[in-house]
Motif scaffolding. Structure first.
Motif, mmCIF file in Angstrom:
data_model
loop_
_atom_site.group_PDB
_atom_site.id
_atom_site.type_symbol
_atom_site.label_atom_id
_atom_site.label_comp_id
_atom_site.label_asym_id
_atom_site.label_seq_id
_atom_site.Cartn_x
_atom_site.Cartn_y
_atom_site.Cartn_z
ATOM 1 N N LYS A 37 0.840 -1.195 0.000
ATOM 2 C CA LYS A 37 0.000 0.000 0.000
ATOM 3 C C LYS A 37 0.884 1.258 0.000
ATOM 4 O O LYS A 37 1.761 1.380 0.850
ATOM 5 N N PHE A 42 -1.585 7.867 0.172
ATOM 6 C CA PHE A 42 -2.898 7.906 0.816
ATOM 7 C C PHE A 42 -2.944 8.965 1.913
ATOM 8 O O PHE A 42 -3.991 9.513 2.217
ATOM 9 N N ALA A 76 -21.792 12.200 -0.829
ATOM 10 C CA ALA A 76 -21.369 10.983 -0.136
ATOM 11 C C ALA A 76 -21.366 9.780 -1.068
ATOM 12 O O ALA A 76 -20.707 8.793 -0.801
ATOM 13 N N ASN A 102 -10.721 16.670 -1.316
ATOM 14 C CA ASN A 102 -10.981 15.857 -0.130
ATOM 15 C C ASN A 102 -9.821 16.022 0.854
ATOM 16 O O ASN A 102 -8.718 16.387 0.453
ATOM 17 N N ASN A 104 -7.954 13.852 2.149
ATOM 18 C CA ASN A 104 -6.885 13.078 1.517
ATOM 19 C C ASN A 104 -7.349 12.778 0.090
ATOM 20 O O ASN A 104 -8.271 11.992 -0.092
ATOM 21 N N MET A 106 -6.312 11.035 -2.371
ATOM 22 C CA MET A 106 -6.269 9.661 -2.863
ATOM 23 C C MET A 106 -7.441 8.868 -2.297
ATOM 24 O O MET A 106 -7.560 8.695 -1.083
ATOM 25 N N ALA A 107 -8.323 8.400 -3.173
ATOM 26 C CA ALA A 107 -9.489 7.662 -2.696
ATOM 27 C C ALA A 107 -9.274 6.163 -2.812
ATOM 28 O O ALA A 107 -9.620 5.406 -1.918
ATOM 29 N N ALA A 108 -8.692 5.741 -3.923
ATOM 30 C CA ALA A 108 -8.527 4.299 -4.131
ATOM 31 C C ALA A 108 -7.460 4.033 -5.162
ATOM 32 O O ALA A 108 -7.164 4.869 -6.009
ATOM 33 N N MET A 109 -6.882 2.867 -5.041
ATOM 34 C CA MET A 109 -5.885 2.422 -6.007
ATOM 35 C C MET A 109 -6.197 0.968 -6.350
ATOM 36 O O MET A 109 -6.557 0.182 -5.481
ATOM 37 N N VAL A 124 -17.542 7.077 -4.786
ATOM 38 C CA VAL A 124 -16.664 7.748 -3.822
ATOM 39 C C VAL A 124 -17.371 8.924 -3.165
ATOM 40 O O VAL A 124 -18.419 9.368 -3.604
ATOM 41 N N LYS A 125 -16.749 9.402 -2.081
ATOM 42 C CA LYS A 125 -17.237 10.601 -1.404
ATOM 43 C C LYS A 125 -16.497 11.813 -1.966
ATOM 44 O O LYS A 125 -15.293 11.758 -2.177
ATOM 45 N N CYS A 156 -18.830 14.583 3.573
ATOM 46 C CA CYS A 156 -18.299 14.181 4.875
ATOM 47 C C CYS A 156 -19.166 14.771 5.972
ATOM 48 O O CYS A 156 -19.209 15.976 6.158
ATOM 49 N N TYR B 60 -6.387 -1.086 -3.024
ATOM 50 C CA TYR B 60 -6.223 -0.462 -1.716
ATOM 51 C C TYR B 60 -7.140 0.746 -1.692
ATOM 52 O O TYR B 60 -7.127 1.548 -2.613
ATOM 53 N N TRP B 61 -7.903 0.874 -0.628
ATOM 54 C CA TRP B 61 -8.841 1.976 -0.548
ATOM 55 C C TRP B 61 -8.494 2.911 0.594
ATOM 56 O O TRP B 61 -7.938 2.502 1.604
ATOM 57 N N ALA B 64 -12.276 7.515 1.472
ATOM 58 C CA ALA B 64 -13.132 8.318 0.593
ATOM 59 C C ALA B 64 -14.036 7.482 -0.298
ATOM 60 O O ALA B 64 -14.779 8.020 -1.095
ATOM 61 N N VAL B 65 -13.987 6.171 -0.150
ATOM 62 C CA VAL B 65 -14.928 5.340 -0.892
ATOM 63 C C VAL B 65 -16.248 5.344 -0.108
ATOM 64 O O VAL B 65 -16.248 5.305 1.122
ATOM 65 N N SER B 66 -17.351 5.439 -0.820
ATOM 66 C CA SER B 66 -18.657 5.596 -0.174
ATOM 67 C C SER B 66 -19.018 4.436 0.741
ATOM 68 O O SER B 66 -18.536 3.321 0.565
#
Lengths: 158, 103
Positions: A37, A42, A76, A102, A104, A106-109, A124-125, A156, B60-61, B64-66
């Motif tokens: 990770k 992140f 959201a 946001n 942070n 970075m939301a996802a990879m 995503v939010k 949020c 990897y999350w 910020a994922v809903s």
């Protein structure tokens, strides 16, 4: 007269078996050790720091088809879709989702194993109106596509 | 709260499309409850999609994922009847897993 603690024994055994099953379920996730990770990316709190943590600021590419709503009523839950035109960007191994404003970005990879399609759909939010970035990585470096999403209700808290 | 995952895996030509819906609160750790106390972070950190026990997509999350995350992925080489699983692990160590067969 002594009473056999049958119930107690059975319960203890049950707990022990339960713990074993829990360990077995947790194992498959650990088998995937090829990618660690990127904690720094992140933890970054602005977009440039996120790019810096990845090692390179991505260049714009028309090979990434990034679908987001123009206006999100509810920040959201913002549905996003990333597709990669493999004739323009071949060999994409990773996809990243970033939300500029946001806490942070970075939301996802996602790591895409060879043979799988560089295609991701998720939700995503988004804290406030800002640009969303889809970043794709292949052997030649990082590429991105961005889109603005207007948020009428923050993602949020509420 | 090891949750179940609802999964569908459907063939479209030579591509298999997997759609998964997980149950998870996805707390960021930044929100506060009514008393002003911070709500501890609780979000899925790692997601794995496998096809016949081989990883096809791994993610990897961040937070910020809903909540109750949805994930859609595609891979080639699937056949009807093959096993597809989706599993997750959150930052507290909880896990969830779901399994289905390709239709």
């Amino acid at each position: 007269m002594k009473v056999e603690p049958v119930g107690g024994m059975a319960r203890r055994k049950f707990l022990r078996v339960g713990a074993l099953i829990a360990t077995a379920v947790a194992l498959p996730a650990k088998l995937w050790a090829a990618v660690t990770k990127p904690d720094a990316a992140f933890a970054a709190t602005d977009l440039n720091a996120t790019f810096a943590a990845l090692g390179q600021t991505p260049t714009e590419s028309a090979g990434i088809i990034f679908t987001t709503p123009d206006i999100a009523e509810n920040g959201a839950v913002v549905p996003i879709k990333i597709e990669v035109d493999e004739s323009v960007l071949p060999g994409v191994s990773r996809l990243y989702v970033m939300v500029e404003k946001n806490p942070n970005p970075m939301a996802a990879m996602f790591s895409v194993v060879e043979g799988s399609k560089p295609y991701i759909e998720t939700r995503v939010k988004v804290a406030q109106t800002c640009n969303l970035y889809a970043v794709a990585e292949n052997k030649e470096g990082f590429f991105m596509a961005s889109k603005e999403t207007k948020v009428t209700l923050g993602g949020c808290g509420g | 709260m090891a949750g179940k995952i609802r999964i569908r895996a459907q063939l479209d030509g030579d591509t298999c499309e997997v759609k998964a819906l997980m149950r998870h609160p996805m707390e960021t750790g930044l929100r506060k409850d009514q008393a002003g106390e911070p709500i501890p972070a609780n979000y899925i950190e790692e997601v794995t999609v496998t096809h016949n026990d081989k990883v096809v997509v791994h993610g990897y999350w961040g937070a910020a994922v809903s909540a109750n995350p949805f994930l859609g992925v595609r891979f080639a080489g699937g056949q009807a009847g093959d096993k597809v699983t989706v599993s997750w692990r959150d930052n507290t160590g909880e896990t969830g897993e779901g399994e289905t067969t390709i239709r």
